[in-house]
Design a protein around this motif. Structure first.
Motif, PDB file in Angstrom:
ATOM      1  N   SER A  40     -29.740  38.049 -13.266  1.00  6.84           N
ATOM      2  CA  SER A  40     -29.195  38.104 -14.207  1.00  6.84           C
ATOM      3  C   SER A  40     -28.518  35.982 -14.442  1.00  6.84           C
ATOM      4  O   SER A  40     -27.794  35.056 -15.018  1.00  6.84           O
ATOM      5  CB  SER A  40     -27.440  37.798 -14.766  1.00  6.84           C
ATOM      6  N   SER A  41     -29.234  35.193 -12.991  1.00  2.00           N
ATOM      7  CA  SER A  41     -28.444  34.082 -12.919  1.00  2.00           C
ATOM      8  C   SER A  41     -29.852  32.737 -13.915  1.00  2.00           C
ATOM      9  O   SER A  41     -31.125  33.444 -14.279  1.00  2.00           O
ATOM     10  CB  SER A  41     -28.928  33.814 -11.058  1.00  2.00           C
ATOM     11  N   LYS A  42     -29.207  31.512 -13.475  1.00  5.68           N
ATOM     12  CA  LYS A  42     -29.793  30.616 -14.341  1.00  5.68           C
ATOM     13  C   LYS A  42     -30.722  30.356 -12.717  1.00  5.68           C
ATOM     14  O   LYS A  42     -31.913  29.954 -13.328  1.00  5.68           O
ATOM     15  CB  LYS A  42     -28.990  29.223 -14.252  1.00  5.68           C
ATOM     16  N   LEU A  43     -30.815  30.904 -11.801  1.00  2.00           N
ATOM     17  CA  LEU A  43     -31.845  30.600 -10.753  1.00  2.00           C
ATOM     18  C   LEU A  43     -32.935  31.172 -11.105  1.00  2.00           C
ATOM     19  O   LEU A  43     -34.266  30.329 -11.127  1.00  2.00           O
ATOM     20  CB  LEU A  43     -31.507  31.213  -9.574  1.00  2.00           C
ATOM     21  N   ALA A  44     -33.004  31.784 -11.233  1.00  2.00           N
ATOM     22  CA  ALA A  44     -33.913  32.742 -11.788  1.00  2.00           C
ATOM     23  C   ALA A  44     -35.505  32.493 -13.166  1.00  2.00           C
ATOM     24  O   ALA A  44     -36.050  32.764 -12.983  1.00  2.00           O
ATOM     25  CB  ALA A  44     -33.775  34.495 -12.113  1.00  2.00           C
ATOM     26  N   GLU A  45     -34.066  31.612 -13.869  1.00  2.00           N
ATOM     27  CA  GLU A  45     -34.727  31.242 -15.002  1.00  2.00           C
ATOM     28  C   GLU A  45     -35.744  30.194 -14.512  1.00  2.00           C
ATOM     29  O   GLU A  45     -36.525  30.230 -14.509  1.00  2.00           O
ATOM     30  CB  GLU A  45     -33.560  30.882 -15.923  1.00  2.00           C
TER      31      GLU A  45
END
Length: 80
Positions: A40-45
């Protein structure tokens, strides 16, 4: 012989697994919740899109960064 793209994909998957494990350990939560938080994180994106060369950083550092910079995800997923 493994091509460069396949190797990068395996590395990225391992990095994501290491980040999820680090989140679970640091926050004392089960892996399923850590998985949900990470994806769900921006990091994953950012890792998915190879932004800023972030996929070359240490997993524990990235987990700490996510914990510090996206605290709302923990409130949302673990109610704290």
């Amino acid at each position: 012989m493994v091509d460069k793209k396949q190797l990068e994909e395996v590395y990225k998957q391992n990095l994501e697994n290491d980040i999820i494990n680090a989140i679970s350990e640091k926050k004392g939560i089960d892996l399923r919740k850590a998985f949900d938080i990470y994806y769900s994180s921006k990091l994953a994106e950012q890792i998915s899109s190879d932004s800023y060369g972030i996929e070359n950083m240490d997993a524990k550092y990235l987990a700490e960064d996510l914990i510090e910079n996206e605290p709302e995800l923990f409130k949302q997923h673990i109610g704290k």
